[in-house]
Design an enzyme around this catalytic site. Structure first.
Site, PDB file in Angstrom:
ATOM      1  N   ARG A   1      42.970  35.704  52.688  1.00  0.00           N
ATOM      2  CA  ARG A   1      44.218  35.073  52.239  1.00  0.00           C
ATOM      3  C   ARG A   1      44.992  34.356  53.349  1.00  0.00           C
ATOM      4  O   ARG A   1      46.068  34.796  53.767  1.00  0.00           O
ATOM      5  CB  ARG A   1      45.108  36.104  51.542  1.00  0.00           C
ATOM      6  CG  ARG A   1      44.424  36.704  50.339  1.00  0.00           C
ATOM      7  CD  ARG A   1      45.282  37.679  49.627  1.00  0.00           C
ATOM      8  NE  ARG A   1      46.295  37.062  48.789  1.00  0.00           N
ATOM      9  CZ  ARG A   1      47.119  37.753  48.013  1.00  0.00           C
ATOM     10  NH1 ARG A   1      47.041  39.049  47.979  1.00  0.00           N
ATOM     11  NH2 ARG A   1      48.007  37.139  47.287  1.00  0.00           N
TER      12      ARG A   1
ATOM     13  N   ARG B   1      53.956  49.219  43.306  1.00  0.00           N
ATOM     14  CA  ARG B   1      54.353  47.906  43.815  1.00  0.00           C
ATOM     15  C   ARG B   1      54.588  46.930  42.666  1.00  0.00           C
ATOM     16  O   ARG B   1      55.371  45.987  42.804  1.00  0.00           O
ATOM     17  CB  ARG B   1      53.266  47.337  44.732  1.00  0.00           C
ATOM     18  CG  ARG B   1      53.166  48.014  46.078  1.00  0.00           C
ATOM     19  CD  ARG B   1      52.163  47.285  46.938  1.00  0.00           C
ATOM     20  NE  ARG B   1      52.354  45.851  46.796  1.00  0.00           N
ATOM     21  CZ  ARG B   1      51.374  44.948  46.840  1.00  0.00           C
ATOM     22  NH1 ARG B   1      50.144  45.319  47.060  1.00  0.00           N
ATOM     23  NH2 ARG B   1      51.643  43.658  46.693  1.00  0.00           N
TER      24      ARG B   1
HETATM   25  C1  UD1 Z   1      49.911  34.520  44.334  1.00  0.00           C
HETATM   26  C2  UD1 Z   1      50.311  35.807  43.646  1.00  0.00           C
HETATM   27  C3  UD1 Z   1      49.097  36.720  43.462  1.00  0.00           C
HETATM   28  C4  UD1 Z   1      47.990  35.969  42.723  1.00  0.00           C
HETATM   29  C5  UD1 Z   1      47.687  34.638  43.405  1.00  0.00           C
HETATM   30  C6  UD1 Z   1      46.720  33.777  42.603  1.00  0.00           C
HETATM   31  C7  UD1 Z   1      52.588  36.135  44.401  1.00  0.00           C
HETATM   32  C8  UD1 Z   1      53.538  36.936  45.206  1.00  0.00           C
HETATM   33  N1  UD1 Z   1      51.319  36.480  44.472  1.00  0.00           N
HETATM   34  O1  UD1 Z   1      49.406  34.866  45.627  1.00  0.00           O
HETATM   35  O2  UD1 Z   1      49.503  37.861  42.709  1.00  0.00           O
HETATM   36  O3  UD1 Z   1      46.815  36.757  42.710  1.00  0.00           O
HETATM   37  O4  UD1 Z   1      48.906  33.867  43.556  1.00  0.00           O
HETATM   38  O5  UD1 Z   1      47.184  33.551  41.331  1.00  0.00           O
HETATM   39  O6  UD1 Z   1      52.988  35.248  43.679  1.00  0.00           O
HETATM   40  N2  UD1 Z   1      44.706  29.871  50.223  1.00  0.00           N
HETATM   41  C9  UD1 Z   1      44.283  29.244  51.361  1.00  0.00           C
HETATM   42  N3  UD1 Z   1      45.224  28.787  52.232  1.00  0.00           N
HETATM   43  C10 UD1 Z   1      46.553  28.916  52.000  1.00  0.00           C
HETATM   44  C11 UD1 Z   1      46.987  29.551  50.827  1.00  0.00           C
HETATM   45  C12 UD1 Z   1      46.033  30.023  49.936  1.00  0.00           C
HETATM   46  O7  UD1 Z   1      43.079  29.088  51.608  1.00  0.00           O
HETATM   47  O8  UD1 Z   1      47.360  28.478  52.833  1.00  0.00           O
HETATM   48  C13 UD1 Z   1      43.699  30.391  49.247  1.00  0.00           C
HETATM   49  C14 UD1 Z   1      43.785  31.907  49.077  1.00  0.00           C
HETATM   50  O9  UD1 Z   1      43.034  32.586  50.066  1.00  0.00           O
HETATM   51  C15 UD1 Z   1      43.199  32.082  47.686  1.00  0.00           C
HETATM   52  C16 UD1 Z   1      43.682  30.820  46.945  1.00  0.00           C
HETATM   53  O10 UD1 Z   1      44.026  29.900  47.966  1.00  0.00           O
HETATM   54  O11 UD1 Z   1      41.801  32.070  47.750  1.00  0.00           O
HETATM   55  C17 UD1 Z   1      44.891  31.043  46.053  1.00  0.00           C
HETATM   56  O12 UD1 Z   1      45.899  31.713  46.792  1.00  0.00           O
HETATM   57  P1  UD1 Z   1      47.436  31.531  46.463  1.00  0.00           P
HETATM   58  O13 UD1 Z   1      47.577  30.819  45.147  1.00  0.00           O
HETATM   59  O14 UD1 Z   1      48.122  30.949  47.627  1.00  0.00           O
HETATM   60  O15 UD1 Z   1      47.885  33.041  46.268  1.00  0.00           O
HETATM   61  P2  UD1 Z   1      49.237  33.731  46.742  1.00  0.00           P
HETATM   62  O16 UD1 Z   1      50.362  32.787  46.650  1.00  0.00           O
HETATM   63  O17 UD1 Z   1      48.996  34.456  48.033  1.00  0.00           O
END
Ligand code: UD1
Length: 429
Positions: A128, A406
């Protein structure tokens, strides 16, 4: 640490109140950093993640009060006042508890022009990264260094600059951070390939109530015209679609019949479609939705997790629990997180038949699960173990339920009210 004990086998019947969305609340709470006026958030669920975010915001100098201080009630109102930000560092000790702490990055940078946030690091469900958040803020004129495990960001020009942000893939937290930062930036920001999750829309709607200018809410292209200041607002958080889906599966897996009060059907369409395909009946009621699986055959279905409006990764583990006792086979493919099958070994201990091949799991339905001691590994995996325990023969003890607290408010009380034989074993040490 507390444990949950369940003796399975009772078809659940009754009503469950759905609380405010955890993931909305976390983003909305960080939005308070964008204004020196009061932000009042209602329909808040009292969860461990909310307490963690409260500690983090207090550390930044925000004064916070829970106006309905009775933690046995499901709906609370939180008053947040960030008129004085006294500290712009989000320390490791708080950030490591909850990755969503990264959501203070955008607002603090926009309001204070400098911020230091601990890198969240990995978690049970995968690495992540936050590279997309950082790259987008750099495009808006931020100078960012990573040193000693911290993201150190500043705005040399004194104000973030509205820019064109194209996310190479969809990120919920990235979209939220940029939405908040762009609301106070100089000029227009266009976010392309923005996340469309209901929680992102909730944040955008609250920002608009605070005076932000955002067009395209609910679509994958967001236009944000930066304003000089944002104001206080009162905002009611949307009902939690993941809690809704989890209790819908509680009805399905026990072949019961539950009304989910306050649930919003429009936010669970992909989950509803899959449950109907598997044999569950879902209907709208004046107060929410009814999920009826009484005397029904549940059959295996194939799903793939996707960003909204696709099937949510946060419901994958719970659906897998349902599939373990469905007729026939099903295939679940996880496309968002690389390590989100931590519940599989625990379900196997309860007699499930599951084979994992890379990012896909093949589940062959069995007649019965059997109760066992199991270990909760992450939030939604914990939800799936509770669901499996509700249908398993005999006693299931779920250890490390810290994760469950949580994201699910008083889960044992809500399920017990529908007839489940479930209780919390308090840790006396
Ligand atoms: C949010 C939710 C989480 C949910 C997820 C996907 C919150 C607090 N959490 O997490 O419950 O499971 O969305 O619906 O709202 N990624 C990158 N680079 C980045 C950011 C993300 O590579 O800078 C990747 C992540 O590793 C993952 C994908 O993008 O594989 C989606 O992640 P993201 O949508 O950002 O999830 P969160 O916001 O962390």
């Amino acid at each position: 640490m507390d444990k949950i004990r369940i003796v399975g086998g009772t078809p659940l019947r009754g009503v469950i109140n759905i609380g405010g969305a955890k993931n909305s609340a976390l983003a909305l709470m960080s939005a308070c950093l964008l204004t020196d006026d009061i932000l009042l958030l209602s329909n808040l669920s009292y969860l461990v993640d909310i307490v963690t975010m409260t500690s983090l915001l207090k550390h930044h100098g925000v004064s916070i009060s829970l106006s309905n201080n009775n933690t046995s009630l499901t709906s609370h109102t939180l008053e947040l006042n960030a008129n004085k930000i006294t500290n712009t560092t989000a320390p490791y000790d708080l950030v490591r508890k909850m990755r969503a702490s990264i959501l203070v990055l955008g607002p603090l940078l926009a309001r204070c022009n400098q911020v230091k946030v601990s890198l969240p690091g990995g978690c049970a469900i995968g690495t992540r990264p936050v590279n997309l958040h950082l790259k987008a803020l750099e495009t808006m004129g931020a100078k960012i260094d990573v040193q000693g495990g911290y993201i150190i960001a500043s705005v040399p020009s004194g104000r973030l600059i509205g820019s064109e942000i194209i996310f190479p893939h969809i990120t919920v937290g990235g979209t939220e951070n940029i939405l908040m930062a762009a609301s106070l930036a100089d000029g227009k920001t266009i976010i392309t390939n923005a996340a469309r999750e209901p929680e992102v829309c909730d944040l955008a709607n609250c920002l608009v109530a605070m005076g932000a200018k955002i067009v395209g809410i609910g679509t994958s292209t967001l236009h944000i015209e930066g304003v000089d200041r944002l104001y206080g607002a009162q905002y009611s958080i949307i009902p939690d679609r993941i809690e809704t889906g989890t209790y819908a599966i509680a009805a399905a897996i026990t072949r019961g019949n539950i009304e989910l009060i306050g649930a919003r059907r429009d936010t669970i369409q992909s989950v509803e479609k899959v449950l109907i395909e598997s044999g569950v009946e879902i209907s709208e009621t004046p107060l929410g939705i009814r999920v009826n699986a009484y005397d029904r055959r549940i059959v295996g279905v194939d799903i793939m997790t996707e960003p909204y409006p696709g099937f949510p990764t946060d419901m994958q583990a719970q659906l897998m629990a349902l599939m373990t006792t469905a007729e026939g086979a099903s295939m679940i493919t996880e496309t968002l997180f690389e390590n989100r099958f931590m519940h599989v070994p625990e379900l196997l201990r309860m007699g499930a038949k599951i084979n994992v091949h890379g990012s896909s799991a093949i589940i062959r339905g069995v007649q019965k699960l059997s109760g066992a001691p199991v270990m909760a590994t992450d939030l939604r995996a914990s939800g799936s173990l509770v669901l499996a325990g509700l249908i398993a023969d005999g006693e299931t003890i779920i250890n490390r339920i810290y994760h469950l607290d949580r994201g699910y408010e008083r889960v044992e009380e809500k399920l017990a009210a529908c007839g489940a034989n479930i209780n919390r074993i308090k840790d006396s040490s």
